[in-house]
Design a protein around this motif. Structure first.
Motif, PDB file in Angstrom:
ATOM      1  N   ARG A  25       0.847  -1.179   0.000  1.00  0.00           N
ATOM      2  CA  ARG A  25       0.000   0.000   0.000  1.00  0.00           C
ATOM      3  C   ARG A  25       0.883   1.228   0.000  1.00  0.00           C
ATOM      4  NH1 ARG A  25      -5.156  -1.039   3.899  1.00  0.00           N
ATOM      5  NH2 ARG A  25      -5.790  -2.972   2.930  1.00  0.00           N
ATOM      6  N   ARG A  26       0.659   2.070  -0.939  1.00  0.00           N
ATOM      7  CA  ARG A  26       1.450   3.296  -1.039  1.00  0.00           C
ATOM      8  C   ARG A  26       0.584   4.453  -0.560  1.00  0.00           C
ATOM      9  NH1 ARG A  26       6.303   2.112  -3.224  1.00  0.00           N
ATOM     10  NH2 ARG A  26       6.328   0.456  -4.726  1.00  0.00           N
ATOM     11  N   GLY A  27       1.224   5.358   0.146  1.00  0.00           N
ATOM     12  CA  GLY A  27       0.507   6.505   0.659  1.00  0.00           C
ATOM     13  C   GLY A  27       0.457   7.630  -0.361  1.00  0.00           C
ATOM     14  N   ASN A  28      -0.044   8.725   0.079  1.00  0.00           N
ATOM     15  CA  ASN A  28      -0.135   9.914  -0.758  1.00  0.00           C
ATOM     16  C   ASN A  28       1.277  10.439  -1.023  1.00  0.00           C
ATOM     17  OD1 ASN A  28      -0.725  12.320  -1.970  1.00  0.00           O
ATOM     18  ND2 ASN A  28      -2.186  12.987  -0.396  1.00  0.00           N
ATOM     19  N   PRO A  29       1.675  10.662  -2.287  1.00  0.00           N
ATOM     20  CA  PRO A  29       3.034  11.130  -2.565  1.00  0.00           C
ATOM     21  C   PRO A  29       3.309  12.522  -2.005  1.00  0.00           C
ATOM     22  CG  PRO A  29       1.788  10.859  -4.609  1.00  0.00           C
ATOM     23  CD  PRO A  29       0.933  10.366  -3.501  1.00  0.00           C
ATOM     24  N   PHE A  30       2.289  13.360  -1.920  1.00  0.00           N
ATOM     25  CA  PHE A  30       2.475  14.700  -1.358  1.00  0.00           C
ATOM     26  C   PHE A  30       2.830  14.612   0.125  1.00  0.00           C
ATOM     27  CE2 PHE A  30       0.736  18.501   0.748  1.00  0.00           C
ATOM     28  CZ  PHE A  30       1.529  19.453   0.139  1.00  0.00           C
ATOM     29  N   ILE A  31       2.159  13.726   0.827  1.00  0.00           N
ATOM     30  CA  ILE A  31       2.444  13.548   2.256  1.00  0.00           C
ATOM     31  C   ILE A  31       3.857  12.990   2.423  1.00  0.00           C
ATOM     32  CG2 ILE A  31       1.744  12.330   4.350  1.00  0.00           C
ATOM     33  CD1 ILE A  31      -0.211  14.508   3.512  1.00  0.00           C
ATOM     34  N   SER A  32       4.251  12.070   1.556  1.00  0.00           N
ATOM     35  CA  SER A  32       5.602  11.511   1.631  1.00  0.00           C
ATOM     36  C   SER A  32       6.655  12.593   1.404  1.00  0.00           C
ATOM     37  CB  SER A  32       5.780  10.410   0.593  1.00  0.00           C
ATOM     38  OG  SER A  32       4.875   9.375   0.828  1.00  0.00           O
TER      39      SER A  32
END
Length: 113
Positions: A25-32
């Motif tokens: 599961r990948r998170g939001n790239p902006f949050i990363s």
């Protein structure tokens, strides 16, 4: 005898075991990106605090960097805006001349017919 959910799923032929799933599961790239930038800022603060032997002095050094960058941008912004305005005016003049030349050529072509 009752089996736990992973055991039942592993014995089922249609499903793979929970621990063998390859999908992450990948998170939001902006949050990363935001978390990465905050971590880098924290590391920079810690390094400057160690170097200056005080977090306050390290923070003052970073404040100096930020204020010099802001003053540089504020000082160059009007000059860059003037250059962009002059370039846009010159481009509009060239476009107008080209349109006028095209209209004259079209008029001459229509007169010949």
């Amino acid at each position: 005898m009752r089996f736990s959910e992973p055991v039942r799923m592993s014995e089922d032929g249609d499903h793979s075991p929970v621990w063998a799933r390859s999908k992450r599961r990948r998170g939001n790239p902006f949050i990363s990106l935001l978390v990465t930038l905050l971590a880098l800022f924290g590391v920079l603060t810690a390094v400057l605090g160690i170097k200056e032997k005080s977090l306050a002095e390290g923070g003052a050094m970073m404040d100096g960097w930020i204020s010099s960058a802001v003053s540089k941008v504020k000082g160059e912004a009007p000059k860059v805006a003037d250059q962009a305005g002059e370039a846009a005016g010159a481009a509009a003049t060239r476009a107008g001349d080209a349109a006028q030349a095209g209209a004259a050529a079209a008029s001459d072509e229509l007169k010949k017919q």
